[in-house]
Motif scaffolding. Structure first.
Motif, PDB file in Angstrom:
ATOM      1  N   ASP A  69     -15.731 -16.332 -19.187  1.00 49.11           N
ATOM      2  CA  ASP A  69     -15.238 -15.890 -17.885  1.00 49.11           C
ATOM      3  C   ASP A  69     -14.089 -14.894 -18.087  1.00 49.11           C
ATOM      4  OD1 ASP A  69     -15.577 -16.496 -14.907  1.00 49.11           O
ATOM      5  OD2 ASP A  69     -13.409 -16.680 -15.160  1.00 49.11           O
ATOM      6  N   ALA A  70     -13.201 -15.210 -19.032  1.00 50.57           N
ATOM      7  CA  ALA A  70     -12.131 -14.267 -19.368  1.00 50.57           C
ATOM      8  C   ALA A  70     -12.696 -12.995 -19.970  1.00 50.57           C
ATOM      9  CB  ALA A  70     -11.158 -14.929 -20.346  1.00 50.57           C
ATOM     10  N   ALA A  71     -13.792 -13.123 -20.735  1.00 48.63           N
ATOM     11  CA  ALA A  71     -14.374 -11.976 -21.414  1.00 48.63           C
ATOM     12  C   ALA A  71     -14.975 -10.956 -20.460  1.00 48.63           C
ATOM     13  CB  ALA A  71     -15.450 -12.451 -22.399  1.00 48.63           C
ATOM     14  N   LEU A  72     -15.256 -11.360 -19.235  1.00 48.70           N
ATOM     15  CA  LEU A  72     -15.865 -10.455 -18.256  1.00 48.70           C
ATOM     16  C   LEU A  72     -14.872 -10.006 -17.190  1.00 48.70           C
ATOM     17  CD1 LEU A  72     -19.191 -12.439 -17.822  1.00 48.70           C
ATOM     18  CD2 LEU A  72     -18.922 -10.263 -19.002  1.00 48.70           C
ATOM     19  N   THR A  73     -13.606 -10.355 -17.367  1.00 55.50           N
ATOM     20  CA  THR A  73     -12.594 -10.099 -16.334  1.00 55.50           C
ATOM     21  C   THR A  73     -11.747  -8.893 -16.681  1.00 55.50           C
ATOM     22  OG1 THR A  73     -12.501 -12.450 -15.780  1.00 55.50           O
ATOM     23  CG2 THR A  73     -10.633 -11.108 -15.104  1.00 55.50           C
ATOM     24  N   ASP A  74     -11.485  -8.079 -15.680  1.00 59.44           N
ATOM     25  CA  ASP A  74     -10.587  -6.930 -15.799  1.00 59.44           C
ATOM     26  C   ASP A  74      -9.153  -7.445 -15.648  1.00 59.44           C
ATOM     27  OD1 ASP A  74      -8.922  -4.629 -14.961  1.00 59.44           O
ATOM     28  OD2 ASP A  74     -10.824  -3.545 -14.879  1.00 59.44           O
ATOM     29  N   LEU A  75      -8.366  -7.357 -16.713  1.00 62.72           N
ATOM     30  CA  LEU A  75      -7.002  -7.895 -16.694  1.00 62.72           C
ATOM     31  C   LEU A  75      -6.175  -7.283 -15.573  1.00 62.72           C
ATOM     32  CD1 LEU A  75      -4.668  -9.538 -18.002  1.00 62.72           C
ATOM     33  CD2 LEU A  75      -4.270  -7.559 -19.490  1.00 62.72           C
ATOM     34  N   ARG A  76      -6.315  -5.975 -15.363  1.00 63.22           N
ATOM     35  CA  ARG A  76      -5.544  -5.312 -14.305  1.00 63.22           C
ATOM     36  C   ARG A  76      -5.903  -5.905 -12.943  1.00 63.22           C
ATOM     37  NH1 ARG A  76      -8.119   0.364 -15.794  1.00 63.22           N
ATOM     38  NH2 ARG A  76      -9.857  -0.999 -15.207  1.00 63.22           N
ATOM     39  N   GLY A  77      -7.220  -6.145 -12.758  1.00 66.21           N
ATOM     40  CA  GLY A  77      -7.675  -6.655 -11.472  1.00 66.21           C
ATOM     41  C   GLY A  77      -7.215  -8.064 -11.194  1.00 66.21           C
ATOM     42  N   GLU A  78      -7.132  -8.910 -12.235  1.00 68.15           N
ATOM     43  CA  GLU A  78      -6.724 -10.299 -12.011  1.00 68.15           C
ATOM     44  C   GLU A  78      -5.219 -10.466 -11.919  1.00 68.15           C
ATOM     45  OE1 GLU A  78      -8.912 -13.592 -13.665  1.00 68.15           O
ATOM     46  OE2 GLU A  78      -7.107 -14.356 -14.648  1.00 68.15           O
ATOM     47  N   ASP A  79      -4.468  -9.780 -12.775  1.00 65.17           N
ATOM     48  CA  ASP A  79      -3.041 -10.106 -12.890  1.00 65.17           C
ATOM     49  C   ASP A  79      -2.088  -9.080 -12.280  1.00 65.17           C
ATOM     50  OD1 ASP A  79      -3.685 -12.418 -14.132  1.00 65.17           O
ATOM     51  OD2 ASP A  79      -2.805 -11.951 -16.069  1.00 65.17           O
ATOM     52  N   VAL A  80      -2.553  -7.884 -11.959  1.00 61.41           N
ATOM     53  CA  VAL A  80      -1.645  -6.869 -11.413  1.00 61.41           C
ATOM     54  C   VAL A  80      -2.073  -6.412 -10.028  1.00 61.41           C
ATOM     55  CG1 VAL A  80      -0.477  -4.670 -11.845  1.00 61.41           C
ATOM     56  CG2 VAL A  80      -1.220  -6.079 -13.786  1.00 61.41           C
ATOM     57  N   LEU A  81      -3.375  -6.290  -9.807  1.00 61.53           N
ATOM     58  CA  LEU A  81      -3.862  -5.779  -8.521  1.00 61.53           C
ATOM     59  C   LEU A  81      -3.350  -6.573  -7.317  1.00 61.53           C
ATOM     60  CD1 LEU A  81      -5.612  -3.847  -6.879  1.00 61.53           C
ATOM     61  CD2 LEU A  81      -7.593  -5.308  -7.398  1.00 61.53           C
ATOM     62  N   PRO A  82      -3.298  -7.921  -7.352  1.00 67.28           N
ATOM     63  CA  PRO A  82      -2.791  -8.630  -6.165  1.00 67.28           C
ATOM     64  C   PRO A  82      -1.379  -8.199  -5.763  1.00 67.28           C
ATOM     65  CG  PRO A  82      -3.924 -10.162  -7.613  1.00 67.28           C
ATOM     66  CD  PRO A  82      -3.818  -8.863  -8.362  1.00 67.28           C
ATOM     67  N   GLU A  83      -0.527  -7.915  -6.725  1.00 64.01           N
ATOM     68  CA  GLU A  83       0.837  -7.462  -6.411  1.00 64.01           C
ATOM     69  C   GLU A  83       0.818  -6.050  -5.825  1.00 64.01           C
ATOM     70  OE1 GLU A  83       2.603 -10.006 -10.202  1.00 64.01           O
ATOM     71  OE2 GLU A  83       2.477  -7.821 -10.266  1.00 64.01           O
ATOM     72  N   LEU A  84      -0.025  -5.196  -6.362  1.00 67.00           N
ATOM     73  CA  LEU A  84      -0.134  -3.841  -5.828  1.00 67.00           C
ATOM     74  C   LEU A  84      -0.624  -3.885  -4.380  1.00 67.00           C
ATOM     75  CD1 LEU A  84      -1.833  -2.141  -8.918  1.00 67.00           C
ATOM     76  CD2 LEU A  84       0.568  -1.950  -8.249  1.00 67.00           C
ATOM     77  N   LEU A  85      -1.606  -4.736  -4.118  1.00 72.89           N
ATOM     78  CA  LEU A  85      -2.116  -4.845  -2.750  1.00 72.89           C
ATOM     79  C   LEU A  85      -1.070  -5.422  -1.802  1.00 72.89           C
ATOM     80  CD1 LEU A  85      -5.754  -6.125  -3.455  1.00 72.89           C
ATOM     81  CD2 LEU A  85      -5.058  -3.838  -2.683  1.00 72.89           C
ATOM     82  N   GLN A  86      -0.209  -6.292  -2.303  1.00 74.85           N
ATOM     83  CA  GLN A  86       0.841  -6.846  -1.439  1.00 74.85           C
ATOM     84  C   GLN A  86       1.796  -5.746  -0.987  1.00 74.85           C
ATOM     85  OE1 GLN A  86       2.928 -10.210  -3.047  1.00 74.85           O
ATOM     86  NE2 GLN A  86       4.383 -10.309  -1.358  1.00 74.85           N
ATOM     87  N   VAL A  87       2.141  -4.830  -1.899  1.00 78.47           N
ATOM     88  CA  VAL A  87       3.000  -3.710  -1.506  1.00 78.47           C
ATOM     89  C   VAL A  87       2.278  -2.823  -0.509  1.00 78.47           C
ATOM     90  CG1 VAL A  87       4.174  -1.631  -2.317  1.00 78.47           C
ATOM     91  CG2 VAL A  87       4.285  -3.736  -3.668  1.00 78.47           C
ATOM     92  N   ILE A  88       1.020  -2.505  -0.796  1.00 80.93           N
ATOM     93  CA  ILE A  88       0.256  -1.623   0.088  1.00 80.93           C
ATOM     94  C   ILE A  88       0.088  -2.241   1.472  1.00 80.93           C
ATOM     95  CG2 ILE A  88      -2.081  -0.726   0.479  1.00 80.93           C
ATOM     96  CD1 ILE A  88      -2.208  -0.145  -2.547  1.00 80.93           C
ATOM     97  N   ASN A  89      -0.204  -3.531   1.517  1.00 80.31           N
ATOM     98  CA  ASN A  89      -0.478  -4.195   2.793  1.00 80.31           C
ATOM     99  C   ASN A  89       0.782  -4.634   3.534  1.00 80.31           C
ATOM    100  OD1 ASN A  89      -3.305  -3.975   2.655  1.00 80.31           O
ATOM    101  ND2 ASN A  89      -3.420  -5.766   1.280  1.00 80.31           N
ATOM    102  N   SER A  90       1.944  -4.177   3.074  1.00 78.57           N
ATOM    103  CA  SER A  90       3.175  -4.477   3.801  1.00 78.57           C
ATOM    104  C   SER A  90       3.246  -3.724   5.127  1.00 78.57           C
ATOM    105  CB  SER A  90       4.395  -4.129   2.943  1.00 78.57           C
ATOM    106  OG  SER A  90       4.408  -2.740   2.624  1.00 78.57           O
ATOM    107  N   ALA A  91       2.322  -2.776   5.327  1.00 80.12           N
ATOM    108  CA  ALA A  91       2.190  -2.054   6.597  1.00 80.12           C
ATOM    109  C   ALA A  91       0.715  -1.699   6.750  1.00 80.12           C
ATOM    110  CB  ALA A  91       3.056  -0.790   6.603  1.00 80.12           C
ATOM    111  N   PRO A  92       0.263  -1.443   7.955  1.00 78.23           N
ATOM    112  CA  PRO A  92      -1.148  -1.090   8.153  1.00 78.23           C
ATOM    113  C   PRO A  92      -1.529   0.184   7.396  1.00 78.23           C
ATOM    114  CG  PRO A  92      -0.130  -1.655  10.248  1.00 78.23           C
ATOM    115  CD  PRO A  92       0.988  -1.554   9.245  1.00 78.23           C
ATOM    116  N   VAL A  93      -2.720   0.166   6.816  1.00 81.06           N
ATOM    117  CA  VAL A  93      -3.248   1.354   6.122  1.00 81.06           C
ATOM    118  C   VAL A  93      -4.127   2.092   7.121  1.00 81.06           C
ATOM    119  CG1 VAL A  93      -4.607   2.185   4.176  1.00 81.06           C
ATOM    120  CG2 VAL A  93      -3.197   0.134   3.917  1.00 81.06           C
ATOM    121  N   THR A  94      -3.681   3.270   7.534  1.00 82.04           N
ATOM    122  CA  THR A  94      -4.361   3.982   8.617  1.00 82.04           C
ATOM    123  C   THR A  94      -5.295   5.080   8.127  1.00 82.04           C
ATOM    124  OG1 THR A  94      -2.445   5.445   8.792  1.00 82.04           O
ATOM    125  CG2 THR A  94      -2.480   3.497  10.221  1.00 82.04           C
ATOM    126  N   ASP A  95      -5.057   5.621   6.956  1.00 80.72           N
ATOM    127  CA  ASP A  95      -5.919   6.682   6.436  1.00 80.72           C
ATOM    128  C   ASP A  95      -7.282   6.080   6.078  1.00 80.72           C
ATOM    129  OD1 ASP A  95      -5.821   9.600   4.932  1.00 80.72           O
ATOM    130  OD2 ASP A  95      -7.080   8.158   3.861  1.00 80.72           O
TER     131      ASP A  95
END
Length: 916
Positions: free
Chosen positions: A697-723
């Motif tokens: 399961d770890a062998a098929l997982t994108d490390l960026r997607g599991e451990d960093v992307l949720p934090e990036l999305l939290q910053v992005i979703n701090s306001a509505p995305v209109t574009d």
């Protein structure tokens, strides 16, 4: 899962149809039969059918000329060339429903011996040994009535399975590959890269044998006797195959043997060849440290950008020497201080700005040597040494947390994907030897990774810092230096290679000379000035001129009279001077030990930077004649017995144990293992299949997607995305994150990823994101210098990454930890070992959000044909193919590419229910 038909022939080269047809007809007569005899019973086995292993693509790595030509013309392959590739590949689609009962659908049963119904052949190359091969995999099971016979059989079987590859690597180990196999650019690049690291003379190779004979005691004497018997077996096969005309066909294609007359020679092996082979393996997998000059350059860039005090703080925060958030293999709170930052650095020799120049290596190039296109294929990958290797991984759970009450282990080395493999499988049974597992081709007098009667062991690359860079002050001229107060001459080492065109390589005839200047402090790598003084920067590693020493530890691991518990296992690995993390499991205990000769540095020496070549800063107890020194005692090496669980994926070993390079921080690919195994241990009742599931399961997982992307999305979703474009990309990434951030086919053989658009966006976004986040604050010069210390990205498709394209290993090197810490600082979360500054948007949440959205919009607009530009095996835009693993040809027969899995090349699954 069906395997893809290869789109191109291998690196041995293209033969004209008429020539191929004529040789095919001739070569069909050159295949010798395999003798068949009765199967002898094998010794007792304490694994009770609960041990398994796998090593793609297959055991058979030798092909006659007929085999090679048939592969090119018809696509056929010799038996057991690729029969382990399918089961290995199929785990990616079958792991979710895996049970203990179905493990052998994806792994080989690694029990000792061969059941009578599974015996394919039994041969006796001499009266005191038999080689039994099984029907399923063709693995040699070698049983000797004498120790000499056992080792003779091991050598004979090794030559049967890997003679051509062994011959290639003994020539690589001498810097002579182009003279042996042709002057292709890749061949030249490989020999240059290796010879720069280990420029050994024949006297150097012989001296290692002499040292083992004189100082290795009884085990050293036994090792040399074993090695000689092993060589005798290799040479016996060479003689038999040459006279019988069933030797590897590559010897014909490279001009060493005439296909019609059989004229020509295959040179016999000798003891120094094994040292040359060992030096190649050591350079590939068993070293650590170096890079001090580049570290100095990035520190100077930081100081230029921010001033000395603040710049040093910034640099140290990116260096992450002992990051408190890093996942460590030993997690019980024990500390093992080594190579840390001294309170007051002494003897530093940082270069003057702009003065560093790399030492040239190649001279007097003529003819084909002037054709230096990197596209020119060779018999071995030209970047074999320059690309980094992800040697991994290990998952070990103590019996206190398993369903059976016995430890369970899933572990193995990730040595890359080649056809044939660098490793080969074998079983050895004889006086003082009882083991089955994998050995490097040409070094198989012992099993190096595998199992004994009631225990199993494996390794991952540790790469702790055992290599230092010294600034030797020049005197008189550029080839003399100050050594302990005297002006002495450097030693000039030269190697001249010349070649002619062959059937395998049409490169024009040519030659060139390699030249290295060697000092008591090692070979010269750079020239520079320090405080206006002319210096040569040299590199010295503790295992330099000591590759043979590790043979004692491997001998002990194979000896059931030596290894019988965790403590004796640790004693055996202490005799291995390569930098490895070693793991052990039997029916009662688990254990871990970090091996390597860690030099004791002088007080105040900072291992991260070049130091003056002066007696005050030498390794303690250093003898320049023998390159021996005082080493840290075993008690100071990271180690443990019966910890609740162990994971290793080239991550930090323990608290206080300073990482040799950049990148061991808050986010590391080892987190993918640690999170899953920790959850299993918390629940309890761990089984072999559960641990395999966690690994894959770890062998098929994108490390960026599991451990960093949720934090990036939290910053992005701090306001509505209109574009609209931004919103679509965010939706795609959110769905992918919720599905586990996998890089996985929609169905077996579809060659199409689920969430394909999200994967494409992430692949395009990450480099843009990192640059947009950090470059404005760091400045162009410092950003460039730091990316030279640690590459930004290593996704499976990132051909620009340190492991190259189609390599399998991914997500070991990258800026994920920096992004994670920086984004958490923006979010106002606690950060242990924070970056010295906050970079995204200058630390302002709204500005950081703008950076993330702007770079995301750019990434979403990049077409798949640009994200995955294609190569000689993949069309532009083919996402699955860009990620796919290629068994890189090391001979004349090619194998199929498979779907990406980030897992060990050779892997064991073990659970011993009983003990001697």
């Amino acid at each position: 899962m069906p395997l893809r038909t290869p789109r191109r022939i291998g690196r041995i080269g293209t033969l004209r149809t008429a020539t191929a047809g004529a040789l095919l007809a001739l070569a069909a007569t050159l295949v010798a039969p395999v003798p068949l005899a009765a199967h002898a019973a094998d010794p007792g086995d304490y694994c009770a059918g609960q041990c398994a292993d796998i090593l793609p693509p297959g055991e058979n790595g030798n092909a006659t000329l007929a085999d090679i030509l048939a592969n090119k013309a018809l696509g056929t392959r010799p038996a057991h060339t690729s029969d382990q590739l399918g089961p290995y590949a199929d785990l990616a689609n079958g792991y979710q429903n895996l049970t203990d009962a179905t493990i052998t659908s994806f792994f080989n049963d690694s029990s000792f011996g061969v059941p009578p119904s599974q015996v394919a052949s039994v041969s006796s190359p001499r009266s005191d040994v038999t080689i039994t091969r099984d029907k399923k995999t063709g693995v040699p099971h070698i049983k000797g009535t004498t120790r000499q016979g056992t080792e003779f059989g091991a050598g004979y079987a090794a030559a049967q399975d890997r003679l051509w590859l062994m011959d290639l690597f003994r020539h690589v180990g001498r810097g002579e590959l182009s003279s042996f196999a042709g002057g292709a650019a890749a061949n030249r690049g490989l020999e240059q890269e290796f010879w720069r690291q280990a420029p050994y003379t024949e006297a150097d190779l012989q001296s290692q044998i002499d040292q083992l004979a004189n100082s290795g005691g009884a085990r050293g004497q036994q090792a040399l006797a074993d090695a000689q018997a092993y060589i005798d077996g290799i040479n016996a096969y060479i003689s038999a195959s040459k006279s019988g005309r069933y030797f590897p066909g590559e010897y014909v294609l490279t001009g060493h043997v005439d296909a019609i007359t059989n004229a020509g020679t295959i040179d016999p092996f000798k003891l120094t060849d094994l040292i040359a082979l060992a030096s190649v393996v050591g350079a590939l997998f068993g070293t650590g440290g170096g890079g001090e000059v580049q570290s100095a350059l990035s520190l100077l860039a930081a100081q230029q950008q921010y001033g000395v005090t603040e710049g040093t703080k910034v640099w140290e925060s990116f260096r992450e020497r002992d990051d408190p958030e890093a996942t460590a293999t030993v997690h019980d709170g024990t500390s093992f201080p080594y190579a840390g930052k001294p309170a007051g650095a002494q003897g530093e020799a940082l270069p003057d700005a702009g003065s560093v120049v790399a030492e040239p290596l190649v001279y007097d190039a003529t003819g084909g040597a002037t054709q230096t296109t990197t596209a020119s294929p060779g018999v071995l990958p030209g970047n074999l040494f320059s690309t980094k290797k992800g040697m991994s991984n290990a998952l070990v759970v103590s019996g206190a947390h398993t369903a059976s009450g016995h430890p369970v282990a899933v572990f193995g080395p990730q040595t890359g994907y080649f056809a044939p493999q660098l490793l080969m499988l074998q079983e050895l049974q004889g006086p003082g030897i009882s083991a089955r597992g994998a050995s490097f081709a040409g070094l198989g007098m012992y099993v190096e990774l595998g199992r004994g009667q009631d225990y199993a062991w494996s390794a991952t690359s540790a790469s702790q810092d055992v290599t230092d860079t010294y600034a030797v002050e020049l005197c008189q001229d550029a080839t003399h230096y100050v050594f302990h107060g005297n002006c002495v001459a450097m030693e000039k080492l030269e190697r001249t290679n010349s070649w002619k065109p062959t059937l395998a390589d049409s490169t024009a005839a040519g030659s060139y000379r390699m030249q290295i200047w060697r000092t008591a402090y090692g070979p010269v790598e750079y020239r520079a000035t320090v405080g206006g003084k002319a210096v040569a920067y040299t590199q010295l590693r503790s295992s330099y001129r000591h590759e043979a020493d590790s043979i004692l530890g491997f001998q002990e691991l194979n000896d059931p009279g030596f290894v019988h518990d965790a403590a004796s296992f640790q004693r055996a690995t202490q005799d291995i001077n390569y930098t490895f993390n070693w793991f052990y499991a039997d029916s009662r205990h688990t254990a871990y030990y970090n091996s390597g000769t860690n030099p004791v540095r002088a007080d105040g020496v900072d291992a991260s930077f070049p130091v003056w070549a002066q007696a005050a800063y030498d390794w303690r107890g250093w003898d320049p004649v023998t390159n021996t020194a005082s080493y840290t005692p075993p008690s100071q090496h990271p180690q443990s017995v019966d910890q609740d669980y162990y994971v290793s994926w080239n991550n930090k070993q323990a608290a206080g144990y300073t990482s040799a390079g950049f990148g061991n921080g808050a986010v590391h690919r080892a987190d993918l293992l640690d999170d899953r195994v920790k959850a299993l241990v918390h629940t309890g009742g761990v089984t072999r299949s559960a641990l395999v599931k966690a690994m894959d399961d770890a062998a098929l997982t994108d490390l960026r997607g599991e451990d960093v992307l949720p934090e990036l999305l939290q910053v992005i979703n701090s306001a509505p995305v209109t574009d609209p474009q931004e919103a679509t990309a965010v939706q795609q990434l959110t769905a992918w994150s919720g599905a586990g951030a996998k890089r996985h086919e929609t169905s077996p053989g579809s060659h199409t990823y689920a969430n394909a658009d999200a994967v494409r966006v992430m692949d395009a976004w990450w480099p843009l994101l990192v640059q947009g986040e950090f470059q404005p604050g760091l400045g162009g010069g410092l950003y460039t210098a730091l990316t030279a210390d640690l590459t930004v990205d290593e996704s499976p498709s990132a051909g620009h990454g340190p492991t190259g394209s189609h390599a399998g290993s991914a997500f070991q090197y990258g800026w994920w930890s920096y992004v994670d810490k920086d984004i958490r600082q923006v979010l106002g979360r606690p950060v242990g070992g924070p970056l010295a500054r906050t970079y995204c948007g200058g630390g302002q949440a709204s500005a950081c959000r703008d950076v993330l959205l702007n770079t995301l919009k750019q990434a979403a607009a990049v077409p798949a044909t640009s994200v995955y530009p294609g190569d000689d095996g993949c069309g532009a835009g083919d996402q699955w193919c860009a990620d796919s693993i290629v068994q890189r040809p090391l001979g004349g027969v090619t194998d199929d590419r498979i779907s990406w899995q980030n897992r060990p090349t050779y892997q064991q699954v073990v659970e011993f229910p009983s003990h001697r």
